[in-house]
Enzyme design. Structure first.
Site, PDB file in Angstrom:
ATOM      1  N   PRO A   1       0.799  -1.228   0.000  1.00  0.00           N
ATOM      2  CA  PRO A   1       0.000   0.000   0.000  1.00  0.00           C
ATOM      3  C   PRO A   1       0.826   1.270   0.000  1.00  0.00           C
ATOM      4  O   PRO A   1       1.840   1.369   0.692  1.00  0.00           O
ATOM      5  CB  PRO A   1      -0.834  -0.107   1.275  1.00  0.00           C
ATOM      6  CG  PRO A   1      -0.183  -1.149   2.099  1.00  0.00           C
ATOM      7  CD  PRO A   1       0.502  -2.079   1.150  1.00  0.00           C
ATOM      8  N   ASN A   2       0.348   2.221  -0.789  1.00  0.00           N
ATOM      9  CA  ASN A   2       0.887   3.590  -0.903  1.00  0.00           C
ATOM     10  C   ASN A   2       2.208   3.667  -1.664  1.00  0.00           C
ATOM     11  O   ASN A   2       2.699   4.762  -1.935  1.00  0.00           O
ATOM     12  CB  ASN A   2       1.029   4.248   0.485  1.00  0.00           C
ATOM     13  CG  ASN A   2      -0.301   4.300   1.210  1.00  0.00           C
ATOM     14  OD1 ASN A   2      -1.266   4.808   0.647  1.00  0.00           O
ATOM     15  ND2 ASN A   2      -0.378   3.744   2.411  1.00  0.00           N
TER      16      ASN A   2
ATOM     17  N   ARG B   1       4.902  10.907  -2.791  1.00  0.00           N
ATOM     18  CA  ARG B   1       4.588  10.773  -1.380  1.00  0.00           C
ATOM     19  C   ARG B   1       5.801  11.092  -0.500  1.00  0.00           C
ATOM     20  O   ARG B   1       6.894  10.578  -0.777  1.00  0.00           O
ATOM     21  CB  ARG B   1       4.168   9.319  -1.224  1.00  0.00           C
ATOM     22  CG  ARG B   1       4.364   8.704   0.090  1.00  0.00           C
ATOM     23  CD  ARG B   1       4.170   7.203   0.076  1.00  0.00           C
ATOM     24  NE  ARG B   1       3.877   6.802   1.425  1.00  0.00           N
ATOM     25  CZ  ARG B   1       4.140   5.619   1.936  1.00  0.00           C
ATOM     26  NH1 ARG B   1       4.690   4.676   1.197  1.00  0.00           N
ATOM     27  NH2 ARG B   1       3.851   5.355   3.178  1.00  0.00           N
TER      28      ARG B   1
ATOM     29  N   TYR C   1      10.970   9.093   1.242  1.00  0.00           N
ATOM     30  CA  TYR C   1      10.991   8.042   0.216  1.00  0.00           C
ATOM     31  C   TYR C   1      11.656   8.455  -1.094  1.00  0.00           C
ATOM     32  O   TYR C   1      11.770   7.633  -2.008  1.00  0.00           O
ATOM     33  CB  TYR C   1       9.554   7.551  -0.044  1.00  0.00           C
ATOM     34  CG  TYR C   1       8.901   6.967   1.179  1.00  0.00           C
ATOM     35  CD1 TYR C   1       9.393   5.801   1.768  1.00  0.00           C
ATOM     36  CD2 TYR C   1       7.812   7.582   1.791  1.00  0.00           C
ATOM     37  CE1 TYR C   1       8.808   5.261   2.914  1.00  0.00           C
ATOM     38  CE2 TYR C   1       7.219   7.058   2.932  1.00  0.00           C
ATOM     39  CZ  TYR C   1       7.722   5.898   3.486  1.00  0.00           C
ATOM     40  OH  TYR C   1       7.154   5.369   4.614  1.00  0.00           O
TER      41      TYR C   1
ATOM     42  N   ASN D   1       8.058  -5.310  -0.430  1.00  0.00           N
ATOM     43  CA  ASN D   1       7.907  -4.170   0.466  1.00  0.00           C
ATOM     44  C   ASN D   1       6.415  -4.074   0.730  1.00  0.00           C
ATOM     45  O   ASN D   1       5.655  -3.577  -0.112  1.00  0.00           O
ATOM     46  CB  ASN D   1       8.438  -2.885  -0.168  1.00  0.00           C
ATOM     47  CG  ASN D   1       8.366  -1.710   0.786  1.00  0.00           C
ATOM     48  OD1 ASN D   1       7.724  -1.789   1.835  1.00  0.00           O
ATOM     49  ND2 ASN D   1       9.008  -0.607   0.436  1.00  0.00           N
TER      50      ASN D   1
ATOM     51  N   ALA E   1       2.868  -0.550   5.100  1.00  0.00           N
ATOM     52  CA  ALA E   1       2.378  -0.613   6.478  1.00  0.00           C
ATOM     53  C   ALA E   1       1.840  -1.996   6.855  1.00  0.00           C
ATOM     54  O   ALA E   1       1.766  -2.329   8.043  1.00  0.00           O
ATOM     55  CB  ALA E   1       1.302   0.453   6.694  1.00  0.00           C
TER      56      ALA E   1
ATOM     57  N   GLU F   1      12.249  -9.309   2.707  1.00  0.00           N
ATOM     58  CA  GLU F   1      11.493  -8.102   3.074  1.00  0.00           C
ATOM     59  C   GLU F   1      12.390  -6.887   2.878  1.00  0.00           C
ATOM     60  O   GLU F   1      13.533  -6.884   3.336  1.00  0.00           O
ATOM     61  CB  GLU F   1      11.078  -8.219   4.550  1.00  0.00           C
ATOM     62  CG  GLU F   1      10.392  -6.977   5.099  1.00  0.00           C
ATOM     63  CD  GLU F   1      10.059  -7.104   6.586  1.00  0.00           C
ATOM     64  OE1 GLU F   1       9.748  -8.229   7.052  1.00  0.00           O
ATOM     65  OE2 GLU F   1      10.111  -6.082   7.282  1.00  0.00           O
TER      66      GLU F   1
ATOM     67  N   HIS G   1      12.630  -2.407   2.909  1.00  0.00           N
ATOM     68  CA  HIS G   1      12.058  -1.088   3.185  1.00  0.00           C
ATOM     69  C   HIS G   1      12.991  -0.029   2.629  1.00  0.00           C
ATOM     70  O   HIS G   1      14.219  -0.151   2.731  1.00  0.00           O
ATOM     71  CB  HIS G   1      11.859  -0.878   4.683  1.00  0.00           C
ATOM     72  CG  HIS G   1      10.945  -1.895   5.260  1.00  0.00           C
ATOM     73  ND1 HIS G   1       9.590  -1.835   5.068  1.00  0.00           N
ATOM     74  CD2 HIS G   1      11.193  -3.030   5.944  1.00  0.00           C
ATOM     75  CE1 HIS G   1       9.036  -2.898   5.627  1.00  0.00           C
ATOM     76  NE2 HIS G   1       9.989  -3.649   6.170  1.00  0.00           N
TER      77      HIS G   1
ATOM     78  N   ARG H   1      12.500   5.420  12.853  1.00  0.00           N
ATOM     79  CA  ARG H   1      11.207   6.095  12.750  1.00  0.00           C
ATOM     80  C   ARG H   1      10.302   5.715  13.929  1.00  0.00           C
ATOM     81  O   ARG H   1      10.794   5.245  14.940  1.00  0.00           O
ATOM     82  CB  ARG H   1      10.588   5.756  11.383  1.00  0.00           C
ATOM     83  CG  ARG H   1      11.478   6.190  10.226  1.00  0.00           C
ATOM     84  CD  ARG H   1      10.851   5.891   8.882  1.00  0.00           C
ATOM     85  NE  ARG H   1       9.610   6.623   8.694  1.00  0.00           N
ATOM     86  CZ  ARG H   1       8.708   6.336   7.746  1.00  0.00           C
ATOM     87  NH1 ARG H   1       8.938   5.332   6.909  1.00  0.00           N
ATOM     88  NH2 ARG H   1       7.614   7.053   7.643  1.00  0.00           N
TER      89      ARG H   1
HETATM   90  C1  DQA Z   1       8.074   1.347   4.201  1.00  0.00           C
HETATM   91  C2  DQA Z   1       8.063   1.601   5.700  1.00  0.00           C
HETATM   92  C3  DQA Z   1       6.670   1.372   6.274  1.00  0.00           C
HETATM   93  O1  DQA Z   1       6.681   1.623   7.675  1.00  0.00           O
HETATM   94  C4  DQA Z   1       5.680   2.304   5.618  1.00  0.00           C
HETATM   95  O2  DQA Z   1       4.381   2.037   6.093  1.00  0.00           O
HETATM   96  C5  DQA Z   1       5.726   2.257   4.137  1.00  0.00           C
HETATM   97  C6  DQA Z   1       7.021   2.163   3.468  1.00  0.00           C
HETATM   98  C7  DQA Z   1       9.446   1.668   3.553  1.00  0.00           C
HETATM   99  O3  DQA Z   1       9.680   1.227   2.434  1.00  0.00           O
HETATM  100  O4  DQA Z   1      10.269   2.373   4.151  1.00  0.00           O
HETATM  101  O5  DQA Z   1       4.711   2.379   3.449  1.00  0.00           O
HETATM  102  O6  DQA Z   1       7.820  -0.033   3.973  1.00  0.00           O
END
Ligand code: DQA
Length: 138
Positions: free
Chosen positions: A9-10, A17, A22, A71, A74, A95, A97, A104
């Site tokens: 998501p996102n 964003r 990011y 990735n 959240a 995994e 990020h 954070r």
């Molecule tokens: C993320 C870190 C997560 O906490 C966050 O919700 C994201 C992006 C990252 O790539 O740093 O959407 O996965």
């Protein structure tokens, strides 16, 4: 060699964003760079904002691909269902990020997925994805 990248998501809003966290690059631009860098890999990309769709994708490719880079955004911090899907499939999952989640908010320090994954890479910006691919190739 077949590798699947899954963004949750996102992450369709990368480049738009929260750029200070990011970065400025959208994922499609970065994906083109990866494809040029690894011309011999079949590199597939899937993004969804929907938990069940991510699970369906893991089921679909998780018995035939050589590696999965996920990735989960959240959902990393909340999804027992995605963790179960990763545990259920044969393909190793890494995994990743973009941000260093440990620098954070505290709610980002916990991953529901990590224990089912081969390993975790966090905090290297978009390069986190490349580092994961390098591990799959090693
Ligand atoms: C993320 C870190 C997560 O906490 C966050 O919700 C994201 C992006 C990252 O790539 O740093 O959407 O996965």
């Amino acid at each position: 060699m077949k590798i699947q990248i899954i963004n949750g998501p996102n992450l369709n809003l990368l480049g738009v964003r929260e750029k200070s966290i990011y970065g400025n690059t959208n994922f499609e631009t970065y994906l083109d760079e990866l494809k040029k860098r690894y011309p011999n890999i079949e590199l597939s990309y899937y993004q969804s904002n929907v938990e069940g769709e991510i699970i369906n994708k893991l089921h679909e490719i998780g018995f035939s691909y050589d590696g999965i880079v996920i990735n989960a955004g959240a959902y990393t911090h909340t999804s027992i269902a995605i963790a179960d899907a990763i545990a259920a499939i044969n393909t190793p999952v890494i995994e990743v990020h973009i941000s260093n989640v440990y620098k954070r908010e505290e709610f980002r320090h916990n991953s529901m997925l990590a224990a089912s994954c081969k390993g975790v890479i966090a905090g290297f910006g978009m390069d986190s994805y490349r580092l994961a691919i390098e591990n799959i190739l090693a």
